[in-house]
Design an enzyme around this catalytic site. Structure first.
Site, PDB file in Angstrom:
ATOM      1  N   GLN A  56       0.848  -1.196   0.000  1.00 16.51           N
ATOM      2  CA  GLN A  56       0.000   0.000   0.000  1.00 16.51           C
ATOM      3  C   GLN A  56       0.878   1.237   0.000  1.00 16.51           C
ATOM      4  O   GLN A  56       0.380   2.352  -0.055  1.00 16.51           O
ATOM      5  CB  GLN A  56      -0.883   0.014   1.254  1.00 16.51           C
ATOM      6  CG  GLN A  56      -1.806  -1.177   1.347  1.00 16.51           C
ATOM      7  CD  GLN A  56      -2.334  -1.349   2.771  1.00 16.51           C
ATOM      8  OE1 GLN A  56      -3.325  -0.747   3.164  1.00 16.51           O
ATOM      9  NE2 GLN A  56      -1.658  -2.165   3.541  1.00 16.51           N
ATOM     10  N   ASN A  57       2.187   1.042   0.107  1.00 13.57           N
ATOM     11  CA  ASN A  57       3.103   2.187   0.195  1.00 13.57           C
ATOM     12  C   ASN A  57       3.408   2.751  -1.186  1.00 13.57           C
ATOM     13  O   ASN A  57       3.416   2.031  -2.176  1.00 13.57           O
ATOM     14  CB  ASN A  57       4.388   1.773   0.915  1.00 13.57           C
ATOM     15  CG  ASN A  57       4.109   1.357   2.344  1.00 13.57           C
ATOM     16  OD1 ASN A  57       3.056   1.694   2.880  1.00 13.57           O
ATOM     17  ND2 ASN A  57       5.021   0.624   2.944  1.00 13.57           N
ATOM     18  N   ASP A 106       6.228   4.684  -1.653  1.00 14.39           N
ATOM     19  CA  ASP A 106       7.572   5.253  -1.488  1.00 14.39           C
ATOM     20  C   ASP A 106       8.672   4.591  -2.311  1.00 14.39           C
ATOM     21  O   ASP A 106       9.834   4.996  -2.216  1.00 14.39           O
ATOM     22  CB  ASP A 106       7.943   5.240   0.004  1.00 14.39           C
ATOM     23  CG  ASP A 106       7.812   3.843   0.631  1.00 14.39           C
ATOM     24  OD1 ASP A 106       7.985   2.838  -0.082  1.00 14.39           O
ATOM     25  OD2 ASP A 106       7.515   3.769   1.848  1.00 14.39           O
ATOM     26  N   HIS A 129      -1.643   1.484  -4.197  1.00 11.07           N
ATOM     27  CA  HIS A 129      -1.895   2.922  -4.058  1.00 11.07           C
ATOM     28  C   HIS A 129      -0.954   3.768  -4.912  1.00 11.07           C
ATOM     29  O   HIS A 129      -0.829   4.968  -4.711  1.00 11.07           O
ATOM     30  CB  HIS A 129      -1.832   3.330  -2.574  1.00 11.07           C
ATOM     31  CG  HIS A 129      -2.936   2.716  -1.764  1.00 11.07           C
ATOM     32  ND1 HIS A 129      -2.892   2.587  -0.398  1.00 11.07           N
ATOM     33  CD2 HIS A 129      -4.138   2.198  -2.134  1.00 11.07           C
ATOM     34  CE1 HIS A 129      -4.008   1.998   0.022  1.00 11.07           C
ATOM     35  NE2 HIS A 129      -4.770   1.754  -1.009  1.00 11.07           N
ATOM     36  N   CYS A 179       0.488   9.912 -17.501  1.00 16.17           N
ATOM     37  CA  CYS A 179       0.023  10.922 -18.458  1.00 16.17           C
ATOM     38  C   CYS A 179      -1.453  11.240 -18.220  1.00 16.17           C
ATOM     39  O   CYS A 179      -2.275  10.339 -18.060  1.00 16.17           O
ATOM     40  CB  CYS A 179       0.226  10.399 -19.882  1.00 16.17           C
ATOM     41  SG  CYS A 179      -0.419  11.546 -21.115  1.00 16.17           S
ATOM     42  N   GLY A 232       3.191  -4.721   8.842  1.00 17.44           N
ATOM     43  CA  GLY A 232       3.082  -3.295   9.141  1.00 17.44           C
ATOM     44  C   GLY A 232       1.869  -2.614   8.559  1.00 17.44           C
ATOM     45  O   GLY A 232       1.956  -1.481   8.088  1.00 17.44           O
ATOM     46  N   THR A 233       0.731  -3.291   8.607  1.00 15.96           N
ATOM     47  CA  THR A 233      -0.487  -2.641   8.118  1.00 15.96           C
ATOM     48  C   THR A 233      -1.613  -2.819   9.124  1.00 15.96           C
ATOM     49  O   THR A 233      -1.745  -3.875   9.734  1.00 15.96           O
ATOM     50  CB  THR A 233      -0.896  -3.155   6.709  1.00 15.96           C
ATOM     51  OG1 THR A 233      -2.140  -2.566   6.340  1.00 15.96           O
ATOM     52  CG2 THR A 233      -0.996  -4.664   6.639  1.00 15.96           C
ATOM     53  N   ASN A 284       3.931  -7.192  13.351  1.00 14.16           N
ATOM     54  CA  ASN A 284       3.436  -5.852  13.681  1.00 14.16           C
ATOM     55  C   ASN A 284       3.606  -5.676  15.183  1.00 14.16           C
ATOM     56  O   ASN A 284       3.339  -6.608  15.930  1.00 14.16           O
ATOM     57  CB  ASN A 284       1.937  -5.760  13.291  1.00 14.16           C
ATOM     58  CG  ASN A 284       1.434  -4.329  13.222  1.00 14.16           C
ATOM     59  OD1 ASN A 284       1.671  -3.532  14.131  1.00 14.16           O
ATOM     60  ND2 ASN A 284       0.734  -4.010  12.158  1.00 14.16           N
ATOM     61  N   THR A 289       8.860  -4.566  11.793  1.00 14.83           N
ATOM     62  CA  THR A 289       9.293  -5.349  10.628  1.00 14.83           C
ATOM     63  C   THR A 289      10.806  -5.249  10.408  1.00 14.83           C
ATOM     64  O   THR A 289      11.423  -6.193   9.931  1.00 14.83           O
ATOM     65  CB  THR A 289       8.531  -4.908   9.354  1.00 14.83           C
ATOM     66  OG1 THR A 289       8.410  -3.484   9.341  1.00 14.83           O
ATOM     67  CG2 THR A 289       7.155  -5.522   9.301  1.00 14.83           C
TER      68      THR A 289
END
Ligand code: NAD
Ligand code: ZN
Length: 268
Positions: free
Chosen positions: A105-106, A108, A123, A131, A207-208, A233, A251
């Site tokens: 979901q990151n 980065d 995401h 474009c 980590g979610t 987690n 993590t």
């Protein structure tokens, strides 16, 4: 605790299709705050003003200084962030032939930076341009984006026209935008992510919090299709009832320890 790691390593070593599903906590030790951490970005900025594309454009025209502050803070954070030991552990698991896909979901890019090659970013990715006319996607150079944005933010007045051109234009000639999913926009590659979840036999849930749908449905999909769930987690959350092995750990510490156990299991 050691026993939990050993059991989890057994499951991973025996798995035929192992998937990882990660969230903001995965990058917390890279210095990127999660949404629900105090001091996180939505503690300081209004999601209606900054988190939707129409809100962002309206705010840029009405209050460019707010946009400058938001982008400055995001840049300070992202410029310093590097893959942590958790990301590197997942890359190693892929090299060992024990991890098929990372669904994240990151936004980065840290899973790719660490070396994972099959990454589904539901995401989007803030270092990819999309474009506005033809939808074509192109990876952007991280260091170059940071440099250009830093220069724009350092100028006396924020140049909104130059800001809109931060990412290179599409080969079709049309402008582009960062390829991230903003509030109210559809999630990306959901079909592929569901197919991976339904067909994996092990899912690492990393980590979610499980608060953001539809992405949070993926571990449920995996579990319903018979996959074993291994969660790392520091805090229990919505997935607890369907988790087979819960490792209460960050993590950045838990994944490398688990990978060591998998390596020992594969050797012996
Ligand atoms: P979240 O903020 O809802 O939950 C974060 C989870 O991470 C919590 O369960 C928390 O206990 C856990 N956590 C905190 N520190 C951890 C650590 N060191 N190791 C392991 N776990 C840790 O995040 P979410 O579930 O991913 O959903 C929020 C949304 O925020 C997602 O849509 C995501 O796209 C977006 N987001 C992304 C980034 C990023 O790209 N790095 C950062 C912030 C938010
Ligand atoms: Zn185009």
């Amino acid at each position: 605790m050691d026993d939990l790691y050993r059991q989890a390593a057994e499951i991973i070593a025996a798995g035929k299709r192992v998937a990882a599903f990660s969230g903001a906590g995965m990058s917390a030790e890279s210095g990127i705050p999660t949404f629900r951490d105090p001091g996180g970005i939505w503690d300081q900025f209004d999601a209606d003003e900054i988190g939707t594309s129409s809100g962002l454009i309206e705010t840029a025209l009405k209050n460019p200084e707010l946009i400058r502050r938001f982008l400055g803070q995001a840049l300070d954070t992202f410029e310093r962030s590097l893959p942590n030991a958790g990301h590197s552990g997942l890359a190693e698991l892929e090299k060992l032939g024990r991890l098929r896909v990372v669904i994240t979901q990151n936004i980065d890019n840290l899973h790719r930076d660490a070396g994972n090659s099959n990454v589904i970013e539901v995401h989007g990715n803030v270092y990819r341009a999309r474009c506005l006319a033809c939808g074509r996607k192109q990876p952007a150079d991280k260091a170059q984006i940071h440099r250009k944005l830093r220069a724009l933010l350092s100028a006396e007045r924020l140049d909104l026209v130059a800001l809109a051109k931060l990412f290179p234009a599409c080969p079709c000639g049309s402008p582009t935008r960062p390829d991230v999913v903003m509030f109210g926009e559809p999630v990306q590659q959901l079909h592929e992510a569901y197919a991976e979840a339904a067909s994996c036999d092990v899912m690492l849930v990393l980590g979610t919090s499980g608060a953001v749908y539809p992405a949070a449905a993926l571990p449920h999909e995996a579990s319903q299709h018979g996959a074993k769930l291994i969660e790392i987690n520091p805090t229990e959350n919505c997935f607890h009832p369907i988790t087979d092995i819960f490792i209460r750990e960050k993590t950045g510490a838990g994944i490398p320890r688990l990978v060591e156990k998998v390596k020992a299991r594969l050797k012996g």
